[in-house]
Motif scaffolding. Sequence first.
Motif, PDB file in Angstrom:
ATOM      1  N   TRP A  33     -76.139   1.536  34.097  1.00 58.35           N
ATOM      2  CA  TRP A  33     -77.286   0.987  34.812  1.00 58.35           C
ATOM      3  C   TRP A  33     -78.384   2.036  34.901  1.00 58.35           C
ATOM      4  CZ3 TRP A  33     -77.400  -3.734  37.985  1.00 58.35           C
ATOM      5  CH2 TRP A  33     -76.283  -4.556  37.762  1.00 58.35           C
ATOM      6  N   LEU A  34     -79.584   1.558  35.267  1.00 56.98           N
ATOM      7  CA  LEU A  34     -80.703   2.445  35.538  1.00 56.98           C
ATOM      8  C   LEU A  34     -81.033   2.399  37.019  1.00 56.98           C
ATOM      9  CD1 LEU A  34     -83.330   1.635  32.730  1.00 56.98           C
ATOM     10  CD2 LEU A  34     -81.723   3.551  32.810  1.00 56.98           C
ATOM     11  N   ALA A  35     -81.189   3.569  37.610  1.00 54.86           N
ATOM     12  CA  ALA A  35     -81.767   3.662  38.942  1.00 54.86           C
ATOM     13  C   ALA A  35     -83.280   3.685  38.774  1.00 54.86           C
ATOM     14  CB  ALA A  35     -81.284   4.922  39.647  1.00 54.86           C
ATOM     15  N   VAL A  36     -83.977   2.819  39.500  1.00 58.89           N
ATOM     16  CA  VAL A  36     -85.425   2.650  39.343  1.00 58.89           C
ATOM     17  C   VAL A  36     -86.131   3.054  40.631  1.00 58.89           C
ATOM     18  CG1 VAL A  36     -87.281   1.028  38.799  1.00 58.89           C
ATOM     19  CG2 VAL A  36     -85.005   0.713  37.779  1.00 58.89           C
ATOM     20  N   GLU A  37     -87.149   3.884  40.489  1.00 58.59           N
ATOM     21  CA  GLU A  37     -88.016   4.259  41.607  1.00 58.59           C
ATOM     22  C   GLU A  37     -89.459   3.955  41.233  1.00 58.59           C
ATOM     23  OE1 GLU A  37     -87.085   8.214  43.572  1.00 58.59           O
ATOM     24  OE2 GLU A  37     -85.966   8.397  41.688  1.00 58.59           O
ATOM     25  N   TYR A  38     -90.185   3.378  42.169  1.00 57.25           N
ATOM     26  CA  TYR A  38     -91.602   3.069  41.983  1.00 57.25           C
ATOM     27  C   TYR A  38     -92.327   3.571  43.220  1.00 57.25           C
ATOM     28  CZ  TYR A  38     -95.775   0.003  41.691  1.00 57.25           C
ATOM     29  OH  TYR A  38     -97.056  -0.508  41.645  1.00 57.25           O
ATOM     30  N   GLN A  39     -93.162   4.588  43.053  1.00 56.02           N
ATOM     31  CA  GLN A  39     -93.803   5.236  44.191  1.00 56.02           C
ATOM     32  C   GLN A  39     -95.295   5.417  43.938  1.00 56.02           C
ATOM     33  OE1 GLN A  39     -91.787   8.652  45.925  1.00 56.02           O
ATOM     34  NE2 GLN A  39     -93.742   9.726  46.181  1.00 56.02           N
ATOM     35  N   VAL A  40     -96.105   5.094  44.942  1.00 56.68           N
ATOM     36  CA  VAL A  40     -97.566   5.208  44.805  1.00 56.68           C
ATOM     37  C   VAL A  40     -98.189   5.503  46.166  1.00 56.68           C
ATOM     38  CG1 VAL A  40     -99.732   3.990  44.287  1.00 56.68           C
ATOM     39  CG2 VAL A  40     -97.741   3.656  42.802  1.00 56.68           C
ATOM     40  N   HIS A  41     -99.230   6.317  46.141  1.00 56.58           N
ATOM     41  CA  HIS A  41    -100.147   6.399  47.266  1.00 56.58           C
ATOM     42  C   HIS A  41    -101.557   6.284  46.721  1.00 56.58           C
ATOM     43  CE1 HIS A  41    -102.914   8.495  50.096  1.00 56.58           C
ATOM     44  NE2 HIS A  41    -102.354   7.598  50.892  1.00 56.58           N
ATOM     45  N   ALA A  42    -102.388   5.492  47.406  1.00 62.94           N
ATOM     46  CA  ALA A  42    -103.760   5.278  46.945  1.00 62.94           C
ATOM     47  C   ALA A  42    -104.717   5.298  48.128  1.00 62.94           C
ATOM     48  CB  ALA A  42    -103.883   3.947  46.202  1.00 62.94           C
ATOM     49  N   GLU A  43    -105.952   5.643  47.828  1.00 57.54           N
ATOM     50  CA  GLU A  43    -107.059   5.509  48.778  1.00 57.54           C
ATOM     51  C   GLU A  43    -107.898   4.338  48.286  1.00 57.54           C
ATOM     52  OE1 GLU A  43    -107.454   6.919  51.535  1.00 57.54           O
ATOM     53  OE2 GLU A  43    -106.085   8.619  51.423  1.00 57.54           O
ATOM     54  N   PRO A  44    -107.794   3.173  48.922  1.00 58.87           N
ATOM     55  CA  PRO A  44    -108.387   1.962  48.363  1.00 58.87           C
ATOM     56  C   PRO A  44    -109.909   1.908  48.410  1.00 58.87           C
ATOM     57  CG  PRO A  44    -107.475   1.518  50.516  1.00 58.87           C
ATOM     58  CD  PRO A  44    -107.081   2.925  50.166  1.00 58.87           C
ATOM     59  N   GLY A  45    -110.529   2.764  49.194  1.00 58.72           N
ATOM     60  CA  GLY A  45    -111.990   2.746  49.278  1.00 58.72           C
ATOM     61  C   GLY A  45    -112.477   1.534  50.052  1.00 58.72           C
ATOM     62  N   GLY A  46    -113.567   1.690  50.771  1.00 58.10           N
ATOM     63  CA  GLY A  46    -114.173   0.554  51.460  1.00 58.10           C
ATOM     64  C   GLY A  46    -113.453   0.101  52.703  1.00 58.10           C
ATOM     65  N   GLY A  47    -112.299   0.636  52.982  1.00 60.29           N
ATOM     66  CA  GLY A  47    -111.544   0.226  54.166  1.00 60.29           C
ATOM     67  C   GLY A  47    -110.826  -1.102  53.953  1.00 60.29           C
ATOM     68  N   LEU A  48    -109.633  -1.221  54.504  1.00 62.57           N
ATOM     69  CA  LEU A  48    -108.859  -2.457  54.411  1.00 62.57           C
ATOM     70  C   LEU A  48    -108.471  -2.911  55.814  1.00 62.57           C
ATOM     71  CD1 LEU A  48    -106.292  -1.785  51.513  1.00 62.57           C
ATOM     72  CD2 LEU A  48    -108.356  -3.198  51.411  1.00 62.57           C
ATOM     73  N   PRO A  49    -108.488  -4.222  56.072  1.00 66.70           N
ATOM     74  CA  PRO A  49    -107.970  -4.701  57.360  1.00 66.70           C
ATOM     75  C   PRO A  49    -106.493  -4.346  57.471  1.00 66.70           C
ATOM     76  CG  PRO A  49    -108.373  -6.527  55.843  1.00 66.70           C
ATOM     77  CD  PRO A  49    -108.953  -5.310  55.207  1.00 66.70           C
ATOM     78  N   SER A  50    -106.024  -4.142  58.694  1.00 68.79           N
ATOM     79  CA  SER A  50    -104.661  -3.653  58.901  1.00 68.79           C
ATOM     80  C   SER A  50    -103.620  -4.590  58.319  1.00 68.79           C
ATOM     81  CB  SER A  50    -104.404  -3.440  60.392  1.00 68.79           C
ATOM     82  OG  SER A  50    -104.586  -4.648  61.118  1.00 68.79           O
ATOM     83  N   TRP A  51    -103.851  -5.907  58.393  1.00 77.54           N
ATOM     84  CA  TRP A  51    -102.864  -6.854  57.864  1.00 77.54           C
ATOM     85  C   TRP A  51    -102.717  -6.715  56.360  1.00 77.54           C
ATOM     86  CZ3 TRP A  51    -104.433 -10.271  54.146  1.00 77.54           C
ATOM     87  CH2 TRP A  51    -105.799 -10.526  54.052  1.00 77.54           C
ATOM     88  N   LEU A  52    -103.831  -6.403  55.679  1.00 77.73           N
ATOM     89  CA  LEU A  52    -103.764  -6.253  54.230  1.00 77.73           C
ATOM     90  C   LEU A  52    -103.163  -4.907  53.857  1.00 77.73           C
ATOM     91  CD1 LEU A  52    -104.306  -7.317  51.434  1.00 77.73           C
ATOM     92  CD2 LEU A  52    -106.658  -6.477  51.595  1.00 77.73           C
ATOM     93  N   ALA A  53    -103.481  -3.881  54.609  1.00 73.72           N
ATOM     94  CA  ALA A  53    -102.907  -2.568  54.340  1.00 73.72           C
ATOM     95  C   ALA A  53    -101.385  -2.611  54.445  1.00 73.72           C
ATOM     96  CB  ALA A  53    -103.480  -1.532  55.301  1.00 73.72           C
ATOM     97  N   ASN A  54    -100.873  -3.283  55.465  1.00 75.06           N
ATOM     98  CA  ASN A  54     -99.432  -3.417  55.630  1.00 75.06           C
ATOM     99  C   ASN A  54     -98.813  -4.195  54.480  1.00 75.06           C
ATOM    100  OD1 ASN A  54     -99.430  -2.023  58.063  1.00 75.06           O
ATOM    101  ND2 ASN A  54     -99.699  -3.866  59.288  1.00 75.06           N
ATOM    102  N   SER A  55     -99.520  -5.218  54.036  1.00 74.69           N
ATOM    103  CA  SER A  55     -99.035  -6.014  52.913  1.00 74.69           C
ATOM    104  C   SER A  55     -98.982  -5.197  51.640  1.00 74.69           C
ATOM    105  CB  SER A  55     -99.936  -7.242  52.712  1.00 74.69           C
ATOM    106  OG  SER A  55     -99.605  -7.932  51.529  1.00 74.69           O
ATOM    107  N   VAL A  56    -100.009  -4.382  51.394  1.00 74.18           N
ATOM    108  CA  VAL A  56    -100.077  -3.581  50.171  1.00 74.18           C
ATOM    109  C   VAL A  56     -98.866  -2.671  50.048  1.00 74.18           C
ATOM    110  CG1 VAL A  56    -101.313  -1.666  49.077  1.00 74.18           C
ATOM    111  CG2 VAL A  56    -102.574  -3.672  49.870  1.00 74.18           C
TER     112      VAL A  56
END
Length: 233
Positions: free
Chosen positions: A162-185
């Motif tokens: 099998w393969l162990a899979v990791e997917y990791q990201v941090h981003a600065e989305p620019g323009g600001g995001l509402p908190s509900w969308l930030a949590n969803s992202v």
Amino acid sequence: MKSIVQRIVMSSLVWIPMVAAEPDWQRVIDDPEQRIQVYVRDVPGSDLQAFRGTTRVQSRLTAAIALLEDHTVAPQWMHNCKAIDIVERVSDTHTISYMINDAPWPVTDRDVVVESQLSQADDGTLTLSVRHREGVFPANDDMVRIAAMEGFWRFTPEDDGWLAVEYQVHAEPGGGLPSWLANSVVQDTPYYTLQAFKQWVAKPDYQTAQRDYVREPAALAAVGDVTPATAQQ
């Protein structure tokens, strides 16, 4: 689409996770049926948390890379990905691409120029590192340019094929995001992306793909009836 946090109650079922979270990572999703876990952590100076999604999949290493390289199908399995176009193929393992992320109304879509580099360790582990690039071409007036982004896909061969899979990201989305969308992202993106990845990587076209720059461990090469692909992805 409801947030995955609303759809999955944190499970108390016991199963062995692929990767133990580092101390500063907080587990926010544990789906034993899908074998997917999602972690988040605060990033100093940033309003958006980093995310890490983990899972396991029975697959050849080459299949995972062939799927990631197939930018034409990315919007069909990468959560909130609207389009990816290759800007420059520097080499087989180094590309520059342009990506558009879909955002729900009334939030403006985001775009970013991404540099991707593939490396393979002696133990067979494959890492596709991604980061934003400045100065490739001007920002689109119809989009908000992602100010910063860094992350990776990592595929670690395991002894059981099998393969162990990791997917990791941090981003600065620019323009600001509402908190509900930030949590969803930071929660929905890794969960839904890994869920779809597991389905797509199993397709025969990817499992039979060939890449000279990917070394297959013998245990993984023996998974399934693998024959050379008639055409690369």
